[in-house]
Scaffold this active site. Structure first.
Site, PDB file in Angstrom:
ATOM      1  N   GLU A 154      10.204  18.526 -26.091  1.00 34.38           N
ATOM      2  CA  GLU A 154       9.251  18.951 -24.358  1.00 34.38           C
ATOM      3  C   GLU A 154       9.569  20.104 -23.545  1.00 34.38           C
ATOM      4  OE1 GLU A 154       6.281  17.923 -23.851  1.00 34.38           O
ATOM      5  OE2 GLU A 154       6.305  15.118 -24.210  1.00 34.38           O
ATOM      6  N   ARG A 204      -2.961  22.605 -15.211  1.00 35.97           N
ATOM      7  CA  ARG A 204      -1.793  21.342 -15.481  1.00 35.97           C
ATOM      8  C   ARG A 204      -2.046  21.162 -17.031  1.00 35.97           C
ATOM      9  NH1 ARG A 204       0.310  16.367 -12.178  1.00 35.97           N
ATOM     10  NH2 ARG A 204       1.958  15.219 -13.554  1.00 35.97           N
ATOM     11  N   LYS A 240       2.400  11.433 -11.419  1.00 36.31           N
ATOM     12  CA  LYS A 240       1.936  10.712 -11.944  1.00 36.31           C
ATOM     13  C   LYS A 240       2.959   9.365 -12.344  1.00 36.31           C
ATOM     14  CE  LYS A 240      -0.949  13.724 -14.791  1.00 36.31           C
ATOM     15  NZ  LYS A 240      -1.324  14.005 -16.498  1.00 36.31           N
ATOM     16  N   HIS A 277       7.644   9.614 -28.104  1.00 34.68           N
ATOM     17  CA  HIS A 277       6.769  10.444 -27.620  1.00 34.68           C
ATOM     18  C   HIS A 277       6.463  12.264 -28.198  1.00 34.68           C
ATOM     19  CE1 HIS A 277       3.199  12.383 -25.444  1.00 34.68           C
ATOM     20  NE2 HIS A 277       4.871  12.741 -24.732  1.00 34.68           N
ATOM     21  N   HIS A 281      -0.133  18.210 -27.676  1.00 31.20           N
ATOM     22  CA  HIS A 281      -0.204  16.359 -26.920  1.00 31.20           C
ATOM     23  C   HIS A 281      -1.767  15.870 -27.548  1.00 31.20           C
ATOM     24  CE1 HIS A 281       2.928  17.374 -24.867  1.00 31.20           C
ATOM     25  NE2 HIS A 281       2.758  15.576 -24.329  1.00 31.20           N
ATOM     26  N   LYS A 305       7.129  22.939 -14.630  1.00 31.38           N
ATOM     27  CA  LYS A 305       6.451  21.722 -14.641  1.00 31.38           C
ATOM     28  C   LYS A 305       5.807  21.902 -13.038  1.00 31.38           C
ATOM     29  CE  LYS A 305       4.994  17.352 -14.961  1.00 31.38           C
ATOM     30  NZ  LYS A 305       5.257  16.227 -15.397  1.00 31.38           N
ATOM     31  N   ASN A 358      -0.109  19.508 -22.102  1.00 30.64           N
ATOM     32  CA  ASN A 358      -0.429  18.355 -22.902  1.00 30.64           C
ATOM     33  C   ASN A 358      -0.371  19.548 -24.257  1.00 30.64           C
ATOM     34  OD1 ASN A 358      -1.032  16.041 -21.702  1.00 30.64           O
ATOM     35  ND2 ASN A 358      -2.573  17.152 -21.136  1.00 30.64           N
ATOM     36  N   ARG A 381       0.710  -1.189   0.070  1.00 26.02           N
ATOM     37  CA  ARG A 381      -0.143   0.202   0.171  1.00 26.02           C
ATOM     38  C   ARG A 381       0.940   0.663   0.083  1.00 26.02           C
ATOM     39  NH1 ARG A 381      -3.151  -3.212   3.256  1.00 26.02           N
ATOM     40  NH2 ARG A 381      -4.272  -4.165   2.807  1.00 26.02           N
ATOM     41  N   HIS A 409      -0.700  12.612 -29.681  1.00 25.87           N
ATOM     42  CA  HIS A 409      -0.858  11.157 -29.220  1.00 25.87           C
ATOM     43  C   HIS A 409      -1.986  11.018 -30.229  1.00 25.87           C
ATOM     44  CE1 HIS A 409      -1.356  12.541 -24.767  1.00 25.87           C
ATOM     45  NE2 HIS A 409      -0.215  11.922 -25.175  1.00 25.87           N
ATOM     46  N   GLU A 463      -4.436  18.034 -12.149  1.00 20.52           N
ATOM     47  CA  GLU A 463      -5.012  18.162 -13.648  1.00 20.52           C
ATOM     48  C   GLU A 463      -6.094  18.191 -13.668  1.00 20.52           C
ATOM     49  OE1 GLU A 463      -3.075  15.889 -16.644  1.00 20.52           O
ATOM     50  OE2 GLU A 463      -4.341  16.495 -18.308  1.00 20.52           O
TER      51      GLU A 463
HETATM   52  N1  LIG Z   1       4.491  10.484 -15.175  1.00 17.78           N
HETATM   53  C1  LIG Z   1       4.532  11.463 -16.615  1.00 17.78           C
HETATM   54  O1  LIG Z   1       4.621  12.231 -15.704  1.00 17.78           O
HETATM   55  C2  LIG Z   1       4.521  11.854 -17.712  1.00 17.78           C
HETATM   56  C3  LIG Z   1       5.310  12.159 -18.525  1.00 17.78           C
HETATM   57  C4  LIG Z   1       5.724  12.135 -19.911  1.00 17.78           C
HETATM   58  C5  LIG Z   1       5.951  10.564 -20.588  1.00 17.78           C
HETATM   59  N2  LIG Z   1       5.846   9.585 -19.755  1.00 17.78           N
HETATM   60  C6  LIG Z   1       6.259   7.936 -20.421  1.00 17.78           C
HETATM   61  O2  LIG Z   1       7.097   8.304 -20.235  1.00 17.78           O
HETATM   62  C7  LIG Z   1       7.514   7.173 -21.336  1.00 17.78           C
HETATM   63  C8  LIG Z   1       8.687   7.199 -21.789  1.00 17.78           C
HETATM   64  O3  LIG Z   1       9.562   7.655 -21.467  1.00 17.78           O
HETATM   65  P1  LIG Z   1      11.169   8.402 -22.176  1.00 17.78           P
HETATM   66  O4  LIG Z   1      10.558   8.664 -23.301  1.00 17.78           O
HETATM   67  O5  LIG Z   1      12.384   8.138 -20.932  1.00 17.78           O
HETATM   68  O6  LIG Z   1      11.294   6.160 -23.408  1.00 17.78           O
HETATM   69  P2  LIG Z   1      11.977   5.657 -22.628  1.00 17.78           P
HETATM   70  O7  LIG Z   1      11.854   5.247 -20.683  1.00 17.78           O
HETATM   71  O8  LIG Z   1      11.661   4.105 -22.993  1.00 17.78           O
HETATM   72  O9  LIG Z   1      13.406   4.858 -22.381  1.00 17.78           O
HETATM   73  C9  LIG Z   1      14.312   5.517 -23.739  1.00 17.78           C
HETATM   74  C10 LIG Z   1      15.136   4.405 -24.468  1.00 17.78           C
HETATM   75  O10 LIG Z   1      16.369   4.649 -24.115  1.00 17.78           O
HETATM   76  C11 LIG Z   1      17.549   3.827 -23.041  1.00 17.78           C
HETATM   77  N3  LIG Z   1      17.875   4.827 -22.313  1.00 17.78           N
HETATM   78  C12 LIG Z   1      17.588   5.366 -20.783  1.00 17.78           C
HETATM   79  N4  LIG Z   1      18.453   6.650 -20.489  1.00 17.78           N
HETATM   80  C13 LIG Z   1      19.643   6.708 -21.336  1.00 17.78           C
HETATM   81  C14 LIG Z   1      20.761   6.556 -21.070  1.00 17.78           C
HETATM   82  N5  LIG Z   1      21.298   7.480 -19.902  1.00 17.78           N
HETATM   83  N6  LIG Z   1      21.866   6.199 -21.943  1.00 17.78           N
HETATM   84  C15 LIG Z   1      21.282   5.560 -23.258  1.00 17.78           C
HETATM   85  N7  LIG Z   1      20.371   4.544 -23.191  1.00 17.78           N
HETATM   86  C16 LIG Z   1      19.497   5.518 -21.991  1.00 17.78           C
HETATM   87  C17 LIG Z   1      15.993   3.133 -22.671  1.00 17.78           C
HETATM   88  O11 LIG Z   1      16.807   1.691 -22.474  1.00 17.78           O
HETATM   89  C18 LIG Z   1      15.328   2.635 -23.373  1.00 17.78           C
HETATM   90  O12 LIG Z   1      15.285   2.139 -24.821  1.00 17.78           O
HETATM   91  C19 LIG Z   1       6.176   6.385 -21.684  1.00 17.78           C
HETATM   92  O13 LIG Z   1       5.737   5.432 -21.158  1.00 17.78           O
HETATM   93  C20 LIG Z   1       5.356   7.616 -21.362  1.00 17.78           C
HETATM   94  O14 LIG Z   1       4.065   7.080 -20.978  1.00 17.78           O
HETATM   95  C21 LIG Z   1       5.074  10.039 -18.379  1.00 17.78           C
HETATM   96 ZN   LIG Z   2       4.846  14.519 -23.632  1.00 16.07          ZN
END
Ligand SMILES: NC(=O)c1ccc[n+]([C@@H]2O[C@H](COP(=O)([O-])OP(=O)(O)OC[C@H]3O[C@@H](n4cnc5c(N)ncnc54)[C@H](O)[C@@H]3O)[C@@H](O)[C@H]2O)c1
Ligand SMILES: [Zn+2]
Length: 368
Positions: free
Chosen positions: A188, A244, A146, A268, A251, A230, A248, A124, A255, A240
Site C-alpha cells: 500500500e 480520493r 471510513k 489485501h 484495487h 493520504k 484505489n 449517535r 478486489h 470520494e
Molecule cells: N477504513 C479504511 O479506509 C480501510 C482501508 C484499507 C483497509 N481497510 C480494512 O482493513 C482491514 C484489514 O486490516 P489489516 O490488514 O490491518 O488486517 P487485520 O486487522 O485483520 O490484522 C491482521 C492480523 O494481524 C494481527 N496483528 C495486528 N497487529 C499486530 C501486531 N502488532 N503484532 C502481531 N500481530 C498483529 C491481527 O490480530 C490479525 O490477525 C480490512 O477489513 C479492510 O477492509 C479499511
Molecule cells: Zn487497499
C-alpha cells in the site's frame, strides 16, 4: 483539543468536516495516558492476540485506579459484522459508557474499522482514537474516517464516515507483526508513492533491504510519507467524489482477486500488488506510463514479494472486476498511473484491454 505531541512528529489531517493530528514515531504507547484528552471513562477495543502481546506496555502509563475497560473482538474478517457491533455496543452500555466516554481502537484495520463504526453509532456518536498496530492500518486505514462492517453479500457494505479525535501511530508495535502482514502493508505504501509521491516511490525502490529488515528510521519515513499522502488526498476530497478515487490504484483487479478467491488465499495488500501489475499493463496500453517506468514499479513490487499465487480463470476475474464499486451507470472507472508520482481516473478502459491485462497478470501468476 490539545494533544501532547512532545517528541513525536505530527501530521495534520484537515477535511471539510474534521481536523485532527496523526502522531508518528516510537515510544507513544508507554506515554499514552498523558496524550489522551481527559475523559471520565476510557474504553479500548482490541483483539485477544494483540492484547496478549501489548497490554503490559499499553497499560503502563495509566494510574492503577484509572485503568481503561477492555472490549474484545476476535481476529478475522468473519467477525467484522453488525452482530459484533451490536454485542460491543451492549457491552459498552452495561459497562456504563456515556456520550462523554472515549474509545481507543487498538489493532489492525478490522479493529480500526469496527471501533470507528461502533464509535459512530453508539449513542449517535462518541469520540474515539485510532491506535493502529498493523502496517496496513498505520499507512492507510486509520486515516480518512471510513469505518464499517461487512455484509454476507460483500465487504464494507455498511458503515459511516466518522473521523477519530487523533491517530497515534507507534511504530514499535510493528516489532511483533508477522513478515507477511508487514509486506502486505508495504504494497500500500508503494501504491502511495506511485499515485502521488515520486520521492516515496524512489525511497522504496532503493531501500527494500533495510525496510524489510524493519530499520526503524526507514519505516518511520515511509509510514509518515504514506500518511501525508493520504491526509492530503482526503483533505481535498473527503467523500470520494473525485480525487480520493486514485487511492484505489490496483484495487479494481485486486478486489476482483479477493472476491474470486473468497478472501482466503491472499492478504489485501498482496491482492493489490497483483492488481497494480494489471493496472500498469493497462497504463502502458493507454500510454499514460512508459514501459521503462512500468518495469521499475513492477521490479519494486516484486522486491517486496514473494507474492502468493492463486488459481482463478480470467473470465471470473473479469466478471468480478466489472462489478467494481467505482463504476457508475455502466461506465467503468479505472485508476491509471500517469508516470510515477501521479495517477488519474480513466473512463475509457475497454473490455478488451481489461481482459488483456488480466490475461497478462495471470501469466505472471503462473510463472511465479
Ligand atoms: N477504513 C479504511 O479506509 C480501510 C482501508 C484499507 C483497509 N481497510 C480494512 O482493513 C482491514 C484489514 O486490516 P489489516 O490488514 O490491518 O488486517 P487485520 O486487522 O485483520 O490484522 C491482521 C492480523 O494481524 C494481527 N496483528 C495486528 N497487529 C499486530 C501486531 N502488532 N503484532 C502481531 N500481530 C498483529 C491481527 O490480530 C490479525 O490477525 C480490512 O477489513 C479492510 O477492509 C479499511
Ligand atoms: Zn487497499
Amino acid at each position: 483539543m490539545r494533544y501532547d505531541k512532545e517528541n513525536v512528529p505530527t501530521i495534520q489531517v484537515k477535511t471539510a468536516s474534521a481536523k485532527y493530528p496523526v502522531l508518528v514515531g516510537s515510544g507513544i504507547l508507554p506515554t499514552l495516558q498523558r496524550r489522551l484528552p481527559k475523559r471520565n471513562r476510557v474504553f479500548v477495543l482490541t483483539s485477544p492476540e494483540i492484547w496478549a502481546l501489548w497490554s503490559k506496555r499499553f497499560l503502563s502509563s495509566f494510574p492503577k485506579g484509572e485503568l481503561p475497560s477492555v472490549l474484545f473482538l476476535p481476529a478475522g474478517e468473519q467477525y467484522k459484522r453488525m452482530a459484533q457491533v451490536e454485542r460491543l455496543a451492549a457491552e459498552l452500555a452495561s459497562a456504563g459508557a456515556d456520550r462523554g466516554s472515549l474509545l481507543i481502537a487498538f489493532g489492525g484495520g478490522i479493529i480500526g474499522d469496527m471501533g470507528g463504526f461502533l464509535a459512530a453509532i453508539y449513542m449517535r456518536g462518541i469520540d474515539y482514537i485510532q491506535m493502529p498496530s498493523t502496517l496496513l492500518a498505520q499507512v492507510d486505514s486509520s486515516v480518512g474516517g471510513k469505518t464499517g462492517a461487512n455484509l454476507a453479500v460483500g465487504k464494507n457494505l455498511i458503515g459511516s464516515f466518522h473521523h477519530p479525535l487523533a491517530v497515534f501511530v507507534d511504530i514499535d508495535l510493528l516489532q511483533t507483526l508477522p513478515d507477511r502482514e508487514l509486506r502486505a502493508g508495504l504494497f500500500e505504501s508503494i501504491k502511495a508513492g506511485v499515485i502521488r509521491d515520486a520521492r516515496l516511490f524512489r525511497f522504496m525502490e532503493q531501500n527494500a533491504e533495510s525496510i524489510l529488515k524493519r530499520d526503524s528510521k526507514a519505516l518511520e519515513y515511509l509510514i509518515a510519507a504514506s500518511i501525508r499522502m493520504k491526509a492530503n488526498v482526503v483533505g481535498i476530497d473527503e467523500r470520494e467524489s473525485g480525487l480520493r478515487m486514485i487511492l484505489n490504484f490496483g484495487h479494481t483487479v485486486g478486489h476482483a482477486i479477493e472476491t474470486a478467491t473468497h478472501y482466503r488465499k491472499l492478504l489485501h495488500g498482496e491482492a493489490i500488488a497483483w492488481g497494480m501489475l494489471a493496472a500498469l499493463h493497462i497504463g502502458c496500453m493507454h500510454g499514460t506510463i512508459s514501459s521503462t517506468q512500468a518495469d521499475r514499479i513492477e521490479r519494486t513490487i516484486l522486491a517486496y514479494g514473494p507474492l502468493p499465487t492463486f488459481k482463478v480463470t480470467a473470465a471470473k476475474l473479469f466478471d468480478a472486476a466489472s462489478h467494481d464499486k467505482k463504476n457508475r451507470a455502466g461506465i467503468r472507472r479505472f485508476v491509471l498511473p500517469d508516470g510515477i508520482g501521479n495517477a488519474s481516473v480513466a473512463e475509457n478502459v475497454t473490455d478488451t484491454e481489461l481482459i488483456a491485462a488480466i490475461d497478462w497478470m495471470l501469466s505472471k501468476v503462473r510463472e511465479s
